[in-house]
Structure formats: structure tokens, C-alpha cells
Design an enzyme around this catalytic site. Structure first.
Site, PDB file in Angstrom:
ATOM      1  N   ASP A 138      -0.247  -8.895  12.954  1.00 22.78           N
ATOM      2  CA  ASP A 138       1.027  -9.010  12.236  1.00 22.78           C
ATOM      3  C   ASP A 138       2.198  -9.161  13.204  1.00 22.78           C
ATOM      4  O   ASP A 138       3.294  -8.677  12.935  1.00 22.78           O
ATOM      5  CB  ASP A 138       1.229  -7.773  11.358  1.00 22.78           C
ATOM      6  N   PHE A 168       0.813  -1.218   0.000  1.00 19.52           N
ATOM      7  CA  PHE A 168       0.000   0.000   0.000  1.00 19.52           C
ATOM      8  C   PHE A 168       0.843   1.263   0.000  1.00 19.52           C
ATOM      9  O   PHE A 168       0.339   2.359   0.197  1.00 19.52           O
ATOM     10  CB  PHE A 168      -0.929   0.003   1.220  1.00 19.52           C
TER      11      PHE A 168
END
Length: 556
Positions: free
Chosen positions: A165, A41
Site C-alpha cells: 500500500d 475493517f
């Protein structure tokens, strides 16, 4: 169909931006220092806030790969709306999210997320340095890491956010104080991915934000729960302990973790990691707090308050100090006590001491007795008279009674702190002696088994005092046993392999002597264990430590 899709993928997306060059300035405020990394991103940069004395920060760009100006605009609007949840997070071990801003980069309006920069090394970098020296993380170090990360996860989950994550790459140890921070939230990627997924023509399938090797099975399917983070944290712990990649520890054919032959851990940590790594989320611990309690990490949480000085109001009585110092746990010390000088006294005649008064009384009494005897016609020679006078005149000095030293009652917190310090000075691992005290405590109080004593509950105070008392008793026994430093350091890690090693070196007669001496010493210093089965208990570890010292004595 396939050909058209390939052509669309090769076109430059509207949101694509080239890397920002060093020293370029965003919105007249953030000066780019260097690129830190790049993802799906956009890129991440280290920058300086020129409006705050060049304070360093992290700038993350949101440049999604979407087609069309309208789609990009909507994606940014969704990202701006959904990223608002991140600004609620206010925790000392989570980098603060500063702002979401839009800047014009090469003619394209681009969104940037700004957050605090944490100077330090990631645990991935720390592990790489260890492996270069042939070392790995020790169990105590991993416990200390868990003691710092689990409360942070508890806060994060309480705010309704899942990290998604967790890995050694996304845990960073700050240089200044060694405090561990959670960085690079998968939640940011989740927000970005959601925004893009809602607008891209290819909407099939759920969002899949996961870290290969670290994420649990459900996260690969697009689902994430609180204990999904706990799974990833357990994998992180194993990577640090073994120095191996997750793929080397996981058997994909049987879907099981195979790591226990790579590292030897305490039964407590082994059991907890196994449960954290359960395949089904329902079989794992339900929360970070449950893991923290299972590991009993309370003694490893370091206070974060720093020592500061604050001005105190001047005292009209004393000028000893005008500064009250706040100690490391944030409680102000009591102000200095002003002691008034003694009031002047008029001179008086010195009175005789108790011994002088006794001497005078005895002499007076003895002369009276001699006078009575003489009046009664009793004849005394000079020698007899002398003995009589000496016998009565020598005073009986009263036996000196040593005044009792006043005992200072230590508070529960002081006793507990002293206990931790004493075991640390003996170099006995915290997880071992705390587990040993727990064994004895729960054996005496089986009704309390399975629950954590509340440090603030008055009704638990007698049990907490008893726990500390048991710790003090065991400490005294360990000190009296006079174990060597090497034997004490090994407590918690002895096994039958050590015994087999001794047996391979010593003769049968020497081995018999070792057993006899070890049994005699153990029963002398731990008589309450005599006749009990100590196998698979922590008292067996103490027997091994005594036996190890006896083995050393038998060596030439």
C-alpha cells in the site's frame, strides 16, 4: 437472488461499531484522543497510553463486515493468528506494533491493534503544501527519500512481508529529525481480508489489497511480489516530482507511463524509474537493494546515532575530563592523553651555538694563517691585513633549511567525507559529481563496470582509493575553472535548449566568440578531454557551465 443479496447487505453486521468518542478509555489503558480515519475493517484512532505517562499511540479496530456471531468469532481468531507476523518487525523506520487486544465496545467484543504514533506529516500533506506555493519536490529530495525508504523495504521483504500500500499517504516524515517512516501497512488489511474471505459466503476471487493508481497490474489481480512495492514507490516518486495524480501520468489505453515531458531528471534516475515501472514484474529490479545500488545512494544515508555522554573511569594521572563523548557516528573519541611534566635537570653551562662555534673557529684559523704568512716573509700592509682578517672573520651563515611539515595520512573514510564536503561547498549536486567520477573510473577500469565496490572488502581497497583519487582530481579541476555559483548549481541540468537560447540572443559573431572562449577554457582546465567526444557525457555539462559563464559576460 439479487433481491436477497441486497437485503443481506442492508442488515447491520454483527461486527459493526459506532465511532469511539474522545476521552473514552479502552481496557483501563488507552484514552481516545480523536479519530484519524476509517476503512473497510474499522476505524483508526489517536490515543494516549495512561500507563506510560500519556504516551501517544495509534489504535486500529478490527470490525469486519461479516454476518453471524460464530463467523465474527472465527474471523477474530484468524486475524489474531495471522497478525502475529507483524510483531516480528523491529525496524527504526517502521512503527512498532505493541499489542493485539480485545475490548468490549457497546456490548460487542472488538479486536484492536496498537502501534507507535509517529508525529509528523505525510508526504501527501507535504506535497499539498508545496503545490500551494507553486513548488514540487526536487530530484535531490526524492533521492534522499529513496535512500531512506529502500533499506526499510529491504528489511521488510527480508522478513517475508510486502507493504502492498505504498503511496505518499503512507509515508510520513517525522517532525523531530525528518526521518521517513512506512505506515498503514496493506499487510494488516491483507491479514484482515484473508480472515474475512475465509468465512464470508462470497469467496470468489483472490484478495485485492491495492492502491488505485499506485499498485502494479499483478496486485490488482491478487498477486503481490517484492517489486510490486518498488513499482508503487516509483509512482510515489513521480507524483512528488510532477505534482500530478498517477492517473494523469498513466495512459490506460496503451498501458504505459507518460511522465518524461512533465519533469526533467538526470539520466540515471530516469532510467531507474522506467525500470521500476515496467509492466511485467520480471522486467523490474528484483529487490530494493538492486534499486539502491543502481542509484548509488550510499552517500545520502545519514547516520542515526545521536551524540551522548557516558561516564569514563577516573584517571590517576590527569583530571582533564571525566566524560568521554561519543560522536555522531557512534564511535567514542580517544581518551585525553596525560602529558607528564618534564623531569628536573641539573644546571649546566651554556654551550656556544653552532654559529658561535663557527665564528670562533674562523677567527682562530685566520690568525694562524696571518702568522704563517708573516713568518714566510710576506709583507702585508695595514689595509691588506685588515681585509684578510675581515674576509676570514665574517662567518658563512649556513643556509636555513625549512623543516618538512609532517604529512598526515587521511584514512579512506576521511578522504571520502572531505570529498563530499568539498563538492557540497561548491554547491555541485551529489548525483552529478558522483556520476562524473564513475564515468572516469569505469573508463579506466572497465573490468569493474557493472558492479558496486564493496566498502568493507580489502580486495576492493585499491579501487576505492583510485575512485576517491579521481574525485579529488576532478574537484581540483572544477575549482581551478572558477565557475560561477549559478553555473555550478545547474550542472547536470544543462541541455541543447540552453545552447539554443544563447543562440537566439547573441549575434553570429558573439556566438562564435562564446564557442571559442568556452573551448579554450575547457581544454585548459580539462586537457585530458581534448580531442574526445564529450557529447552525452557529464563532461559536456561542464562545457555548458563554462559556456553559460561566457554567455553572462557577453550580456550588456
Amino acid at each position: 437472488m439479487l433481491k436477497r443479496f441486497a437485503i443481506a447487505q442492508n442488515r447491520s453486521p454483527v461486527g459493526f461499531n459506532a465511532a469511539l468518542s474522545a476521552n473514552s478509555i479502552l481496557e483501563n489503558r488507552y484514552r481516545i484522543v480523536r479519530e484519524l480515519g476509517a476503512g473497510g475493517f474499522g476505524r483508526t484512532y489517536l490515543a494516549e497510553d495512561i500507563t506510560r505517562f500519556d504516551e501517544q499511540c495509534v489504535v486500529k479496530e478490527f470490525a469486519p463486515q461479516v454476518q453471524g456471531v460464530q463467523a465474527l468469532s472465527k474471523a477474530k481468531e484468524l486475524f489474531r493468528r495471522e497478525a502475529g507476523v507483524l510483531y516480528r518487525l523491529q525496524h527504526p523506520q517502521i512503527p512498532r506494533f505493541r499489542e493485539l487486544m480485545q475490548a468490549n465496545v457497546q456490548g460487542h467484543p472488538t479486536l484492536f491493534l496498537v502501534q507507535d504514533y509517529i508525529p509528523g506529516q505525510t508526504y501527501s500533506q507535504l506535497l499539498k503544501a508545496r503545490l500551494a506555493q507553486g513548488e514540487r519536490f526536487k530530484e535531490l529530495e526524492v533521492r534522499q527519500l529513496l535512500a531512506q525508504v529502500l533499506p526499510t523495504l529491504e528489511y521488510l521483504h527480508g522478513e517475508g512481508t510486502i507493504h502492498r500500500d505504498l503511496s505518499p499517504d503512507n509515508l510520513i516524515r517525522r517532525e523531530s529529525d525528518g526521518l521517513t517512516f512506512l505506515i498503514d501497512f496493506g499487510a494488516v488489511k491483507q491479514v484482515a481480508n484473508t480472515a474475512v474471505r475465509r468465512l464470508t459466503p462470497l469467496k470468489a476471487g483472490p484478495t485485492q489489497i491495492h492502491k488505485p493508481g499506485y499498485s502494479p497490474p499483478e496486485q490488482k489481480q491478487g498477486q503481490a511480489y517484492e517489486n510490486s512495492d518498488l513499482y508503487a514507490l516509483a509512482v510515489t516518486a513521480l507524483v512528488l516530482l510532477t505534482g500530478e495524480h498517477p492517473q494523469a501520468l498513466y495512459d490506460s489505453y496503451t498501458a504505459t507511463w507518460r511522465w518524461q515531458n512533465r519533469v526533467s531528471l538526470s539520466p540515471n534516475l530516469t532510467q531507474v524509474l522506467v525500470k521500476m515501472l515496467a509492466h511485467q514484474p520480471s522486467d523490474r529490479y528484483p529487490s530494493a537493494r538492486a534499486v539502491f545500488d543502481a542509484l548509488n545512494l550510499y552517500h545520502l544515508v545519514a547516520p542515526q546515532a545521536a551524540s551522548v555522554s557516558v561516564q569514563a573511569a577516573p584517571s590517576p594521572v590527569t583530571q582533564v575530563s571525566q566524560v568521554a563523548t561519543v560522536n555522531v557516528v557512534g564511535r567514542p573519541l580517544p581518551p585525553p592523553i596525560a602529558i607528564a611534566p618534564p623531569a628536573p635537570q641539573s644546571p649546566v653551562q651554556a654551550s656556544p651555538s653552532p654559529i658561535q662555534r663557527q665564528m670562533l673557529g674562523v677567527l682562530s684559523g685566520s690568525f694562524k694563517l696571518v702568522w704563517v704568512l708573516l713568518r714566510g716573509g710576506i709583507k702585508l700592509g695595514l689595509f691588506g691585513l685588515f681585509l684578510l682578517l675581515i674576509g676570514f672573520a665574517v662567518p658563512r651563515i649556513p643556509r636555513f633549511v625549512k623543516p618538512a611539515i609532517p604529512t598526515i595520512e587521511l584514512s579512506e573514510e576521511q578522504r571520502r567525507d572531505r570529498l563530499h564536503e568539498s563538492y557540497a561547498q561548491l554547491e555541485v549536486a551529489g548525483e552529478f559529481w558522483i556520476g562524473l567520477v564513475n564515468e572516469v573510473f569505469y573508463a579506466q577500469h572497465p573490468q569493474s563496470r557493472g558492479r558496486q565496490l564493496d566498502p568493507n572488502a580489502p580486495e576492493d581497497a585499491p579501487l576505492r582509493q583510485r575512485w576517491i583519487g579521481i574525485g579529488e582530481e576532478i574537484l581540483n579541476q572544477v575549482q581551478r575553472a572558477q565557475l560561477s555559483v549559478q553555473a555550478r548549481e545547474q550542472l547536470g541540468r544543462y541541455s541543447a535548449r540552453d545552447y539554443d537560447g544563447w543562440q537566439a540572443v547573441l549575434s553570429e559573431g558573439e556566438m562564435q566568440k562564446l564557442n571559442e572562449r568556452a573551448n579554450e577554457r575547457f581544454e585548459r582546465f580539462f586537457p585530458e578531454q581534448q580531442g574526445k567526444a564529450i557529447a552525452q557525457t557529464r563532461f559536456e555539462q561542464i562545457w555548458y557551465a563554462i559556456a553559460a559563464d561566457e554567455f553572462a559576460k557577453l550580456q550588456p
